[in-house]
Design a protein around this motif. Structure first.
Motif, PDB file in Angstrom:
ATOM      1  N   PHE A 122      22.412   2.925  23.904  1.00  0.00           N
ATOM      2  CA  PHE A 122      21.223   3.785  23.863  1.00  0.00           C
ATOM      3  C   PHE A 122      21.486   5.037  24.696  1.00  0.00           C
ATOM      4  O   PHE A 122      21.763   4.918  25.898  1.00  0.00           O
ATOM      5  CB  PHE A 122      19.983   3.046  24.403  1.00  0.00           C
ATOM      6  CG  PHE A 122      18.693   3.763  24.113  1.00  0.00           C
ATOM      7  CD1 PHE A 122      18.063   4.556  25.079  1.00  0.00           C
ATOM      8  CD2 PHE A 122      18.115   3.697  22.855  1.00  0.00           C
ATOM      9  CE1 PHE A 122      16.889   5.243  24.803  1.00  0.00           C
ATOM     10  CE2 PHE A 122      16.921   4.370  22.558  1.00  0.00           C
ATOM     11  CZ  PHE A 122      16.304   5.146  23.540  1.00  0.00           C
ATOM     12  N   ASN A 123      21.419   6.211  24.048  1.00  0.00           N
ATOM     13  CA  ASN A 123      21.742   7.451  24.754  1.00  0.00           C
ATOM     14  C   ASN A 123      21.007   8.626  24.079  1.00  0.00           C
ATOM     15  O   ASN A 123      20.934   8.684  22.840  1.00  0.00           O
ATOM     16  CB  ASN A 123      23.268   7.681  24.669  1.00  0.00           C
ATOM     17  CG  ASN A 123      23.703   8.854  25.555  1.00  0.00           C
ATOM     18  OD1 ASN A 123      23.071   9.149  26.564  1.00  0.00           O
ATOM     19  ND2 ASN A 123      24.736   9.553  25.110  1.00  0.00           N
ATOM     20  N   GLU A 124      20.429   9.515  24.870  1.00  0.00           N
ATOM     21  CA  GLU A 124      19.702  10.679  24.321  1.00  0.00           C
ATOM     22  C   GLU A 124      18.635  10.254  23.295  1.00  0.00           C
ATOM     23  O   GLU A 124      18.500  10.860  22.230  1.00  0.00           O
ATOM     24  CB  GLU A 124      20.685  11.654  23.639  1.00  0.00           C
ATOM     25  CG  GLU A 124      21.749  12.243  24.543  1.00  0.00           C
ATOM     26  CD  GLU A 124      22.701  13.164  23.767  1.00  0.00           C
ATOM     27  OE1 GLU A 124      22.517  14.395  23.824  1.00  0.00           O
ATOM     28  OE2 GLU A 124      23.595  12.619  23.075  1.00  0.00           O
ATOM     29  N   ASN A 125      17.936   9.153  23.578  1.00  0.00           N
ATOM     30  CA  ASN A 125      16.883   8.613  22.688  1.00  0.00           C
ATOM     31  C   ASN A 125      17.427   8.131  21.344  1.00  0.00           C
ATOM     32  O   ASN A 125      16.657   7.997  20.380  1.00  0.00           O
ATOM     33  CB  ASN A 125      15.794   9.667  22.418  1.00  0.00           C
ATOM     34  CG  ASN A 125      14.990   9.966  23.683  1.00  0.00           C
ATOM     35  OD1 ASN A 125      14.685   9.045  24.456  1.00  0.00           O
ATOM     36  ND2 ASN A 125      14.707  11.237  23.919  1.00  0.00           N
ATOM     37  N   ILE A 126      18.740   7.908  21.280  1.00  0.00           N
ATOM     38  CA  ILE A 126      19.363   7.424  20.039  1.00  0.00           C
ATOM     39  C   ILE A 126      19.964   6.046  20.287  1.00  0.00           C
ATOM     40  O   ILE A 126      20.759   5.862  21.229  1.00  0.00           O
ATOM     41  CB  ILE A 126      20.471   8.400  19.564  1.00  0.00           C
ATOM     42  CG1 ILE A 126      19.870   9.777  19.249  1.00  0.00           C
ATOM     43  CG2 ILE A 126      21.208   7.843  18.327  1.00  0.00           C
ATOM     44  CD1 ILE A 126      20.900  10.890  19.154  1.00  0.00           C
TER      45      ILE A 126
ATOM     46  N   ALA B 160      15.933   7.807  16.852  1.00  0.00           N
ATOM     47  CA  ALA B 160      16.845   7.582  15.718  1.00  0.00           C
ATOM     48  C   ALA B 160      17.710   6.385  16.093  1.00  0.00           C
ATOM     49  O   ALA B 160      17.935   6.123  17.286  1.00  0.00           O
ATOM     50  CB  ALA B 160      17.722   8.810  15.462  1.00  0.00           C
ATOM     51  N   VAL B 161      18.165   5.656  15.080  1.00  0.00           N
ATOM     52  CA  VAL B 161      19.061   4.519  15.294  1.00  0.00           C
ATOM     53  C   VAL B 161      20.240   4.663  14.335  1.00  0.00           C
ATOM     54  O   VAL B 161      20.053   5.056  13.166  1.00  0.00           O
ATOM     55  CB  VAL B 161      18.343   3.176  15.027  1.00  0.00           C
ATOM     56  CG1 VAL B 161      19.334   2.000  15.055  1.00  0.00           C
ATOM     57  CG2 VAL B 161      17.243   2.941  16.063  1.00  0.00           C
TER      58      VAL B 161
ATOM     59  N   ASN C 289      30.903  12.564  14.978  1.00  0.00           N
ATOM     60  CA  ASN C 289      30.235  13.799  15.417  1.00  0.00           C
ATOM     61  C   ASN C 289      29.138  14.214  14.443  1.00  0.00           C
ATOM     62  O   ASN C 289      28.037  14.593  14.851  1.00  0.00           O
ATOM     63  CB  ASN C 289      31.254  14.933  15.555  1.00  0.00           C
ATOM     64  CG  ASN C 289      32.109  14.766  16.800  1.00  0.00           C
ATOM     65  OD1 ASN C 289      31.728  14.025  17.720  1.00  0.00           O
ATOM     66  ND2 ASN C 289      33.268  15.399  16.817  1.00  0.00           N
ATOM     67  N   PHE C 290      29.460  14.126  13.136  1.00  0.00           N
ATOM     68  CA  PHE C 290      28.474  14.543  12.125  1.00  0.00           C
ATOM     69  C   PHE C 290      27.218  13.660  12.226  1.00  0.00           C
ATOM     70  O   PHE C 290      26.086  14.154  12.247  1.00  0.00           O
ATOM     71  CB  PHE C 290      29.081  14.433  10.721  1.00  0.00           C
ATOM     72  CG  PHE C 290      28.190  14.968   9.624  1.00  0.00           C
ATOM     73  CD1 PHE C 290      27.214  14.166   9.038  1.00  0.00           C
ATOM     74  CD2 PHE C 290      28.305  16.282   9.180  1.00  0.00           C
ATOM     75  CE1 PHE C 290      26.375  14.654   8.039  1.00  0.00           C
ATOM     76  CE2 PHE C 290      27.470  16.783   8.179  1.00  0.00           C
ATOM     77  CZ  PHE C 290      26.511  15.962   7.615  1.00  0.00           C
ATOM     78  N   THR C 291      27.441  12.338  12.311  1.00  0.00           N
ATOM     79  CA  THR C 291      26.311  11.398  12.312  1.00  0.00           C
ATOM     80  C   THR C 291      25.455  11.561  13.561  1.00  0.00           C
ATOM     81  O   THR C 291      24.220  11.674  13.490  1.00  0.00           O
ATOM     82  CB  THR C 291      26.826   9.953  12.205  1.00  0.00           C
ATOM     83  OG1 THR C 291      27.666   9.834  11.046  1.00  0.00           O
ATOM     84  CG2 THR C 291      25.669   8.961  12.091  1.00  0.00           C
ATOM     85  N   TYR C 292      26.115  11.619  14.721  1.00  0.00           N
ATOM     86  CA  TYR C 292      25.318  11.756  15.962  1.00  0.00           C
ATOM     87  C   TYR C 292      24.691  13.148  16.064  1.00  0.00           C
ATOM     88  O   TYR C 292      23.612  13.314  16.624  1.00  0.00           O
ATOM     89  CB  TYR C 292      26.191  11.431  17.190  1.00  0.00           C
ATOM     90  CG  TYR C 292      26.326   9.940  17.391  1.00  0.00           C
ATOM     91  CD1 TYR C 292      27.323   9.220  16.732  1.00  0.00           C
ATOM     92  CD2 TYR C 292      25.393   9.225  18.146  1.00  0.00           C
ATOM     93  CE1 TYR C 292      27.419   7.847  16.864  1.00  0.00           C
ATOM     94  CE2 TYR C 292      25.493   7.846  18.289  1.00  0.00           C
ATOM     95  CZ  TYR C 292      26.496   7.163  17.633  1.00  0.00           C
ATOM     96  OH  TYR C 292      26.577   5.790  17.745  1.00  0.00           O
TER      97      TYR C 292
ATOM     98  N   ARG D  76      19.519  16.034  15.934  1.00  0.00           N
ATOM     99  CA  ARG D  76      18.584  16.988  15.304  1.00  0.00           C
ATOM    100  C   ARG D  76      17.255  16.288  15.005  1.00  0.00           C
ATOM    101  O   ARG D  76      16.183  16.798  15.302  1.00  0.00           O
ATOM    102  CB  ARG D  76      19.176  17.533  13.999  1.00  0.00           C
ATOM    103  CG  ARG D  76      19.935  18.840  14.158  1.00  0.00           C
ATOM    104  CD  ARG D  76      20.207  19.529  12.845  1.00  0.00           C
ATOM    105  NE  ARG D  76      20.989  18.692  11.935  1.00  0.00           N
ATOM    106  CZ  ARG D  76      22.305  18.479  12.070  1.00  0.00           C
ATOM    107  NH1 ARG D  76      22.946  18.996  13.092  1.00  0.00           N
ATOM    108  NH2 ARG D  76      22.957  17.721  11.207  1.00  0.00           N
ATOM    109  N   ILE D  77      17.352  15.066  14.458  1.00  0.00           N
ATOM    110  CA  ILE D  77      16.135  14.286  14.166  1.00  0.00           C
ATOM    111  C   ILE D  77      15.378  14.015  15.468  1.00  0.00           C
ATOM    112  O   ILE D  77      14.153  14.193  15.549  1.00  0.00           O
ATOM    113  CB  ILE D  77      16.502  12.968  13.457  1.00  0.00           C
ATOM    114  CG1 ILE D  77      17.042  13.256  12.057  1.00  0.00           C
ATOM    115  CG2 ILE D  77      15.316  12.015  13.413  1.00  0.00           C
ATOM    116  CD1 ILE D  77      17.655  12.052  11.356  1.00  0.00           C
TER     117      ILE D  77
END
Ligand code: LCV
Length: 259
Positions: free
Chosen positions: A8-12, A48-49, A187-190, A195-196
């Motif tokens: 869990f990091n940066e609300n993700i 986001a998950v 990188n693309f996914t995170y 952004r979300i």
């Protein structure tokens, strides 16, 4: 042994399958850990998950754990099945769940991936819907998930052939939102998850729930429901259903006789 790893990091939130010895087969224990992880991320107000396999995996998930399928005479995909519960947990999770697909996806793992809100894959991603390979009668809610994602023509081809669809075709069919080189996948996914996470979580959770309600708005009459259940019982009471799972466990090609 933990069948998933979480972060869990940066609300993700991140859920990583950790059962590669069995090609991330979705057994009861793994699915219960996945549901518990979502509960934990809900407490932490995740925005986001990401659901993923370990970096470098050739198989994202081999689908339902065939060793846990019930013997003949019982519905193999009942409402209370752990995989069905995990899919409902993802569908109802207030934030978007992104399936980061590295490797091949099989059977019920396709439905698990398709129930996620966004799918991002690499050129090595593939998707195979396999009930006909094992002799399993898929359930109505699962078929509806595939129809909502693919359209009836592609659903028929994937169910009837049980053959993998490659990444390029999966992108054309709308299975993959994005197809990126494997070295850019994380990188693309995170980046998308961040952004979300920077947008309004309340707005996003309401839009996600509205879409779930509207996509599932297909009323069935009791008679239609009973007819579907009767059709499925024909299959899971069949000798072919026994042969499919037995052949897998004996590592041989099944011989289906149609009864
Ligand atoms: C239990 C497994 C599995 C597995 N379960 O590695 O959608 S439905 O209706 O069909 C639903 C009922 C469903 O989802 O059914 C499962 C559908 N899945 C499949 O048909 C895929 C079955 N697996 C495979 O075809 C291969 O394992 C793939 C291509 C995924 C990977 O091949 P690879 O050569 O890399 P192995 O086949 O050697 O598998 C490694 C270990 O994982 C177990 C398999 O039995 C083996 O265990 P052992 O080392 O103990 O022999 N395994 C793989 N898939 N779904 N166990």
């Amino acid at each position: 042994m933990a069948f998933i790893l979480t972060g869990f990091n940066e609300n993700i939130g991140t859920i990583t399958f950790n059962n590669y010895e069995k090609r991330n087969a979705l057994n009861k224990a793994l699915l219960e850990e996945l549901i518990a992880a979502l509960e934990d991320f809900k407490e932490k107000k995740a925005r986001a998950v990401i659901l993923r396999a370990a970096k470098g995996s050739k198989v994202w998930s081999a689908g339902h754990d065939i060793c846990e399928l019930p013997k003949s005479g019982r519905d193999p995909l009942p409402y209370g099945d752990p995989l069905e519960q995990a899919m409902r947990a993802i569908e109802r999770f207030s934030a978007p769940v992104i399936a980061m697909i590295e490797g091949s996806v099989w059977g019920g793992a396709c439905e698990l991936a398709f129930i996620c809100d966004i799918l991002i894959g690499t050129p090595a991603s593939s998707f195979a819907i396999t009930p006909a390979r094992i002799g399993v009668p898929y359930n109505p809610s699962g078929i509806l998930h595939f129809i909502n994602m693919l359209g009836i023509g592609s659903v028929k081809e994937m169910f009837f052939t049980a053959q993998p669809i490659n990444a390029e075709r999966a992108e054309r069919m709308g299975i993959l939102n994005h197809l990126v080189p494997v070295e850019e996948l994380e990188n693309f996914t995170y980046g998308m998850a961040r952004r979300i996470a920077s947008n309004s979580p309340l707005c996003i959770s309401v839009i996600k729930e509205q879409l779930r309600i509207l996509c599932g708005a297909h009323p069935l009459s009791p008679e239609t429901f009973e007819r579907i259940q009767g059709l499925r019982r024909l299959v899971y009471d069949s000798k072919d259903y026994m042969e499919g799972t037995k052949a897998f466990l004996e590592k041989r090609t099944p011989v289906f006789k149609g009864d």
